[in-house]
Design a protein around this motif. Structure first.
Motif, short mmCIF file in Angstrom:
data_model
loop_
_atom_site.label_atom_id
_atom_site.label_comp_id
_atom_site.label_asym_id
_atom_site.label_seq_id
_atom_site.Cartn_x
_atom_site.Cartn_y
_atom_site.Cartn_z
N PRO A 4 -4.51 9.36 6.23
CA PRO A 4 -4.33 10.47 5.30
C PRO A 4 -4.16 9.96 3.88
CG PRO A 4 -2.98 10.76 7.27
CD PRO A 4 -3.57 9.39 7.35
N ARG A 5 -4.67 10.73 2.94
CA ARG A 5 -4.61 10.30 1.54
C ARG A 5 -3.19 10.02 1.09
NH1 ARG A 5 -7.64 10.29 -2.97
NH2 ARG A 5 -6.58 10.64 -4.98
N LYS A 6 -2.23 10.85 1.52
CA LYS A 6 -0.85 10.67 1.10
C LYS A 6 -0.33 9.32 1.53
CE LYS A 6 3.69 12.87 1.32
NZ LYS A 6 4.48 14.01 1.86
N VAL A 7 -0.61 8.92 2.78
CA VAL A 7 -0.17 7.63 3.30
C VAL A 7 -0.83 6.50 2.53
CG1 VAL A 7 -0.23 6.08 5.29
CG2 VAL A 7 0.40 8.49 5.59
N SER A 8 -2.12 6.59 2.32
CA SER A 8 -2.84 5.56 1.58
C SER A 8 -2.32 5.43 0.16
CB SER A 8 -4.34 5.89 1.56
OG SER A 8 -4.87 5.92 2.86
N ASP A 9 -1.97 6.56 -0.46
CA ASP A 9 -1.44 6.53 -1.82
C ASP A 9 -0.12 5.78 -1.88
OD1 ASP A 9 -3.60 7.89 -2.74
OD2 ASP A 9 -2.59 9.82 -2.96
N VAL A 10 0.75 6.00 -0.89
CA VAL A 10 2.05 5.33 -0.87
C VAL A 10 1.86 3.82 -0.76
CG1 VAL A 10 4.19 5.02 0.41
CG2 VAL A 10 3.27 7.31 0.09
N VAL A 11 1.00 3.40 0.15
CA VAL A 11 0.75 1.97 0.33
C VAL A 11 0.15 1.38 -0.94
CG1 VAL A 11 -0.56 0.25 1.64
CG2 VAL A 11 0.49 2.20 2.83
N ALA A 12 -0.76 2.11 -1.56
CA ALA A 12 -1.40 1.62 -2.79
C ALA A 12 -0.37 1.49 -3.91
CB ALA A 12 -2.52 2.55 -3.21
N LYS A 13 0.52 2.45 -4.04
CA LYS A 13 1.53 2.40 -5.10
C LYS A 13 2.51 1.26 -4.87
CE LYS A 13 1.34 7.31 -6.36
NZ LYS A 13 2.08 8.61 -6.34
N LEU A 14 2.90 1.07 -3.63
CA LEU A 14 3.80 -0.05 -3.33
C LEU A 14 3.12 -1.38 -3.60
CD1 LEU A 14 5.46 1.22 -0.02
CD2 LEU A 14 6.63 0.85 -2.21
N GLY A 15 1.85 -1.47 -3.21
CA GLY A 15 1.10 -2.70 -3.46
C GLY A 15 0.97 -2.99 -4.94
N ALA A 16 0.69 -1.95 -5.72
CA ALA A 16 0.56 -2.12 -7.17
C ALA A 16 1.90 -2.53 -7.78
CB ALA A 16 0.06 -0.83 -7.80
N ALA A 17 2.99 -1.98 -7.26
CA ALA A 17 4.31 -2.32 -7.78
C ALA A 17 4.63 -3.79 -7.52
CB ALA A 17 5.37 -1.43 -7.14
N LEU A 18 4.27 -4.27 -6.34
CA LEU A 18 4.54 -5.66 -6.00
C LEU A 18 3.67 -6.62 -6.81
CD1 LEU A 18 4.84 -5.27 -2.13
CD2 LEU A 18 6.70 -5.76 -3.73
N ALA A 19 2.53 -6.15 -7.25
CA ALA A 19 1.61 -7.00 -8.02
C ALA A 19 2.04 -7.15 -9.48
CB ALA A 19 0.20 -6.44 -7.95
N ARG A 20 2.94 -6.28 -9.93
CA ARG A 20 3.37 -6.35 -11.33
C ARG A 20 4.31 -7.53 -11.56
NH1 ARG A 20 3.71 -0.44 -10.67
NH2 ARG A 20 1.94 0.46 -11.78
N GLU A 21 4.27 -8.05 -12.78
CA GLU A 21 5.18 -9.13 -13.14
C GLU A 21 6.60 -8.60 -13.19
OE1 GLU A 21 4.54 -12.33 -13.57
OE2 GLU A 21 2.40 -12.08 -13.12
#
Length: 204
Positions: A4-21
């Motif tokens: 589901p898009r909502k689940v994918s969005d959460v994973v994507a946001k967490l992944g992007a957060a972890l990638a930030r300095e």
């Protein structure tokens, strides 16, 4: 099957957060006058920020430590602990402790990455490990160590407006710390500081 898009969005946001300095944090961040010994030796530890994403809204699992424990009785904490000789790294330590403390099978937690380490007043270098749980999970608290395992909405914990700075006397001095209360749970100290770091990374 597409998630589901909502689940994918959460994973994507967490992944992007972890990638930030981001810089490492500590229990002393709000107490800059504290002078730490430059040759201090910190013990490695790992904690699991476990996010269940198959619910109506994503939640993070936290524990209330048993009141009879010698260290930090009754406080709110992530599942996790010190790295043992048998642990490959702090990620393995976090997953092992989550299995022991809240009954989370290691194969249910999909690790997305690590956040910068956090130094505690008790001499640990704690690495927060972020993982998602994509299937049904019912926690089983470890008797004697965990009084309660409970879930907090991820949205509450990643909203910087829910955090406050409070203080208390500690070892004869005024110590300031972050707190992010939720219902009857007073989340503060190292746990709140690490969550506050995640909240900062989650902002666009």
């Amino acid at each position: 099957m597409r998630k589901p898009r909502k689940v994918s969005d959460v994973v994507a946001k967490l992944g992007a957060a972890l990638a930030r300095e981001g810089a490492e944090s500590s229990d002393f961040d709000l107490n800059p006058e504290t002078v730490l010994p430059p040759n201090r030796k910190l013990r490695p530890a790992g904690v699991l920020i476990a996010v269940s994403i198959n619910r109506p809204e994503p939640v993070v699992w936290l524990t209330k430590r048993a009141s009879g424990l010698k260290h930090h009785p009754g406080q709110i904490a992530f599942p996790g602990g010190k790295q043992d000789p048998g642990d490959v790294d702090v990620v393995a330590a976090a997953l092992r402790e989550a299995d022991e403390e809240i009954g989370l099978p290691r194969d249910l937690a999909r690790v997305l990455g690590r956040m910068p380490a956090h130094e505690t007043v008790t001499g640990f270098c704690v690495t927060p490990v972020v993982a998602v749980i994509e299937t049904d999970f019912t926690p089983i608290s470890e008797p004697g160590e965990v009084e309660e395992t409970f879930a907090v909405p991820l949205a509450h914990l990643v909203n910087p407006n829910n955090y406050m700075v409070q203080s208390r006397r500690w070892r004869g001095a005024r110590r300031y710390y972050f707190a992010v209360p939720y219902g009857p749970y007073y989340i503060w100290g190292a746990t709140a500081r690490m969550l506050r770091a995640l909240a900062a990374r989650m902002q666009p």
